[in-house]
Design a protein around this motif. Structure first.
Motif, short mmCIF file in Angstrom:
data_model
loop_
_atom_site.label_atom_id
_atom_site.label_comp_id
_atom_site.label_asym_id
_atom_site.label_seq_id
_atom_site.Cartn_x
_atom_site.Cartn_y
_atom_site.Cartn_z
N HIS A 117 -55.93 -32.40 -83.81
CA HIS A 117 -56.19 -33.68 -84.49
C HIS A 117 -57.27 -34.39 -83.69
O HIS A 117 -57.48 -34.09 -82.51
CB HIS A 117 -54.91 -34.52 -84.60
N ASP A 124 -58.35 -37.78 -76.87
CA ASP A 124 -57.91 -36.92 -75.77
C ASP A 124 -57.80 -35.45 -76.18
O ASP A 124 -57.57 -34.58 -75.34
CB ASP A 124 -56.57 -37.42 -75.17
N HIS A 125 -57.98 -35.17 -77.48
CA HIS A 125 -57.94 -33.78 -77.95
C HIS A 125 -59.30 -33.31 -78.46
O HIS A 125 -59.58 -32.12 -78.47
CB HIS A 125 -56.91 -33.64 -79.09
N ASP A 155 -49.85 -32.73 -80.52
CA ASP A 155 -49.05 -33.92 -80.21
C ASP A 155 -47.87 -34.06 -81.17
O ASP A 155 -47.22 -35.10 -81.20
CB ASP A 155 -49.92 -35.19 -80.33
N HIS A 184 -49.54 -32.21 -74.35
CA HIS A 184 -49.35 -32.94 -73.09
C HIS A 184 -48.11 -32.38 -72.42
O HIS A 184 -47.10 -32.17 -73.09
CB HIS A 184 -49.15 -34.44 -73.34
#
Ligand SMILES: [Zn+2]
Ligand SMILES: [Zn+2]
Length: 302
Positions: free
Chosen positions: A37, A41-42, A158, A201
């Protein structure tokens, strides 16, 4: 193949280079970059990685829709979000703090458009692995997980995390009921026979169905918490902001301790829960004095 790439920052790039070196390959060897997505942070480093590697980029078509508004034309979104936060009861003196809370991330993203858009159901081959794309909307509208059925490995992005609850929020450009989508996607993923889950994560973990059950139970508790808040006395009605400010967000910190960005997350998460309750008929919605308010229907009128 690389799945998700982190922020567009020098230390992320350095860490990634270290990891690939340990595998005896270089970043330039990456041929396929799949993004679960487009949260920064991705996805943030995708543009830079593609320049360095000529890797082909794939992500879900709904995530592609958000690139323009989230990253390329953020001003338009900010204006809409400001008005929307106000409608949901954010006090005037807090509006800018909540609205600008996430702007710092824009310089950690170098945008790139996908070479292939995914819809779910595709199979992505990778050496001795073959990953099926599973569309898991909720945390983000076009979130995908990747599942190798033969090796029973799930790359969960996530969608399912080992220790924290993925944020699911309703905001100005969300699909209609993101928490309902999220909970449906949890049920779907919980049925897989994955023996190893590799999350976006934290460390890889086992026990997928227990984890999806725990996440579902967490959201059901949150739904009860809101119905209890609104049902505290007859005739009570509250805005999304008021409900969020009365919910429990942490065992150690109160509402006053939360930053603007954290408060905004709290408001959007509270609204995602309220929207699901509204959909279930447990909460009603009214519009008065320029604000949206919620209340529990009087049992006599149900
Ligand atoms: Zn995310
Ligand atoms: Zn993330």
């Amino acid at each position: 193949m690389l799945v998700d790439c982190g922020w567009d920052t020098a230390d992320t790039l350095e860490a990634l280079e270290g990891h690939t070196r340990a595998l005896d390959i270089q970043l330039g060897d990456i041929r396929h970059l799949v993004i679960t997505h487009i949260h920064p942070d991705h996805y943030g480093l995708a543009g830079r990685l593609r320049e360095m590697s000529k890797a082909e980029l794939s992500f879900h078509r709904l995530e592609r829709l958000y690139i323009e508004s989230r990253y390329a034309n953020a001003d338009g979104l900010l204006g809409e979000m400001h008005e929307w936060l106000r409608l949901n009861g954010t006090p005037a003196d807090e509006l800018d703090k909540l609205n600008f809370g996430s702007m710092g991330i824009l310089n950690r993203v170098r945008i790139a458009f996908p070479d292939h858009t995914l819809d779910g159901g595709e199979e992505i081959p990778c050496g001795r692995f073959a990953f099926r794309v599973i569309w898991t909307p909720g945390h983000s509208a076009g979130h995908v997980c990747l599942y190798d059925e033969r090796h029973k490995i799930l790359l969960s992005g996530d969608h399912v995390l080992p220790h924290i609850t993925p944020s699911v929020g309703l905001h100005v450009r969300s699909p209609s009921n993101p928490l309902a989508d999220y909970m449906d996607s949890l049920v779907l993923i919980g049925r897989l026979e994955a023996e190893l889950v590799m999350p976006g994560h934290g460390e890889p973990f086992q026990g997928l169905p227990e984890r999806t059950d725990a996440l579902l139970a967490h959201h059901e508790r949150r739904l009860v918490e809101i119905v209890e808040l609104l049902g505290a006395r007859p005739g009570l009605s509250m805005t999304g902001y008021e409900i969020a400010s009365r919910m429990n967000w942490s065992s150690r910190r109160t509402w006053d301790d939360l930053s603007g960005f954290e408060r905004r997350l709290a408001v959007t998460e509270a609204l995602a829960h309220i929207e699901l309750l509204h959909d279930r008929g447990q909460v009603r919605k009214s519009f008065a004095d320029g604000e949206i308010k919620y209340f529990v229907p009087d049992p006599a009128t149900v």
